[in-house]
Design an enzyme around this catalytic site. Structure first.
Site, PDB file in Angstrom:
ATOM      1  N   CYS A   1       2.266   0.075  -6.034  1.00 42.74           N
ATOM      2  CA  CYS A   1       2.763  -0.343  -4.715  1.00 42.74           C
ATOM      3  C   CYS A   1       1.636  -0.784  -3.777  1.00 42.74           C
ATOM      4  O   CYS A   1       1.701  -1.851  -3.161  1.00 42.74           O
ATOM      5  CB  CYS A   1       3.609   0.757  -4.090  1.00 42.74           C
TER       6      CYS A   1
ATOM      7  N   HIS B   1       4.470   5.731  -0.806  1.00 44.84           N
ATOM      8  CA  HIS B   1       4.914   4.383  -1.165  1.00 44.84           C
ATOM      9  C   HIS B   1       4.712   3.436   0.013  1.00 44.84           C
ATOM     10  O   HIS B   1       4.726   3.844   1.184  1.00 44.84           O
ATOM     11  CB  HIS B   1       6.391   4.396  -1.569  1.00 44.84           C
TER      12      HIS B   1
ATOM     13  N   HIS C   1       8.421  -5.131  -2.713  1.00 46.44           N
ATOM     14  CA  HIS C   1       7.504  -4.073  -3.145  1.00 46.44           C
ATOM     15  C   HIS C   1       7.445  -4.001  -4.668  1.00 46.44           C
ATOM     16  O   HIS C   1       8.254  -4.603  -5.371  1.00 46.44           O
ATOM     17  CB  HIS C   1       7.946  -2.722  -2.569  1.00 46.44           C
TER      18      HIS C   1
END
Length: 346
Positions: A251, A304, A316
């Site tokens: 991420c 994240h 993402h």
């Protein structure tokens, strides 16, 4: 000047214009000799990654048999990522690999243990080390060179997802490199760019595969739309823990690479990225802003990061078994963990 001399000069200009004589940055445009043409005469001793993508591990000895293509020299990133055909095989990397470094990226040598070296990746900011992001890799993937300082050269940044680098004959491929790989530019000849490589030689890359700037400081300031467009070219790319290349992102590897390509250096990890830039509220999000998510309904540890792209959507690289994707910011599993957003553009 004689008529003959004037004719020769005019011919040289015409040949240069059509690309038969290479443009040499910082020197007379007559040849691509081995003379160092865009740098000081001083020598520097540094360590560079000499494979297309080097994967750094938490410690030596954790690797599996299927990881062999990523531990060799040269590496075969396509073979490695394809060999991890199950979610379990990809998820296994979590906590065992740390980050990656690209071809030609400078590293700081920290320690050597047999055939392994602990290095810090210069330019990947992290609270873990003042020198850069640390981890272990096979020492054969690092070149230690005392060579001319090419820092005054223009820079070529790979803009294609991947790009082949060619040897002097402009026919033989030497290595395939990832998006955002950077090279000092030595010369230009028609549709070709001559670059310096971490093997301490000169090679060629196609002009169409790179963006060229006089220096990193000359990279144009991006808009949020620019950042979103750059990220979208990786839609569908499978997630890879520790990944920072076009062969797979995690991420924060995705967000830091997209921003880094546009000349904005973000910390490597989401937990550090949230501490940079300016805070932005949920109702004031603009394309390019980063959104962060944390445990304990957004109050715990950041785990994240995604990029807001407009119209209530975010992009993402979520987790093992998934690919770079676009989803609604109201997706319940993420919305309930929202921990804040940051803007890095003025």
């Amino acid at each position: 000047m004689s008529t003959k001399s004037w004719s020769l000069s005019l011919l040289s200009v015409l040949l240069l214009y059509i690309g038969l004589i290479p443009t040499v940055y910082g020197a007379s445009a007559t040849s691509t000799s081995s003379t160092d043409i865009c740098s000081a005469t001083t020598k520097v001793r540094k360590h560079y990654i000499n494979v297309s993508v080097a994967t750094l591990w938490k410690q030596p000895g954790l690797e599996r048999a299927i990881d062999a293509p990523s531990l060799s020299n040269p590496v075969d990133m396509k073979k490695w990522t394809a060999s991890m055909s199950s979610v379990t095989q990809r998820r296994w990397l979590t906590g065992k690999t740390e980050t990656q470094a690209l071809y030609g990226q400078e590293v700081r040598m920290l320690k050597v243990n047999g055939e392994w070296a602990q290095v810090a990746v210069v330019g990947q900011a992290t609270p873990k080390s003042k020198y850069g992001y640390p981890g272990w890799l096979p020492k054969a993937q690092v070149s230690t060179l005392t060579t001319t300082d090419y820092s005054a050269c223009p820079v070529a940044i790979v803009s294609a997802k991947t790009a082949p680098i060619y040897k002097a004959d402009q026919t033989t491929k030497s290595v395939e490199v990832s998006f955002n790989t950077r090279f000092p530019v030595i010369a230009q000849s028609g549709n070709w760019i001559q670059v310096w490589t971490p093997n301490d030689d000169k090679a060629w890359v196609k002009k169409a595969d790179v963006a060229i700037y006089d220096s990193l400081q000359n990279i144009p300031k991006p808009t949020g739309t620019d950042l979103v467009a750059t990220g979208k070219q990786f839609l569908g790319l499978p997630y890879l823990w520790a990944g920072i290349s076009a062969y797979g992102f995690d991420c924060s590897g995705f967000t830091s690479t997209v921003y880094g390509y546009h000349g904005i250096a973000l910390p490597r990890d989401a937990s550090a990225q949230i501490k940079e830039g300016k805070a932005v509220s949920w109702n004031n999000l603009q394309p390019g802003d980063l959104m962060f998510f944390a445990t304990n309904n957004g109050k715990g540890s950041v785990h994240h990061v995604s990029m807001y792209i407009g119209n209530g959507q975010m992009m993402h690289s979520p987790k093992a078994g998934k690919t770079v994707e676009i989803i609604s910011i109201n997706t319940s599993s993420y919305a309930k963990e929202f921990a804040g957003a940051r803007r890095y553009l003025d």
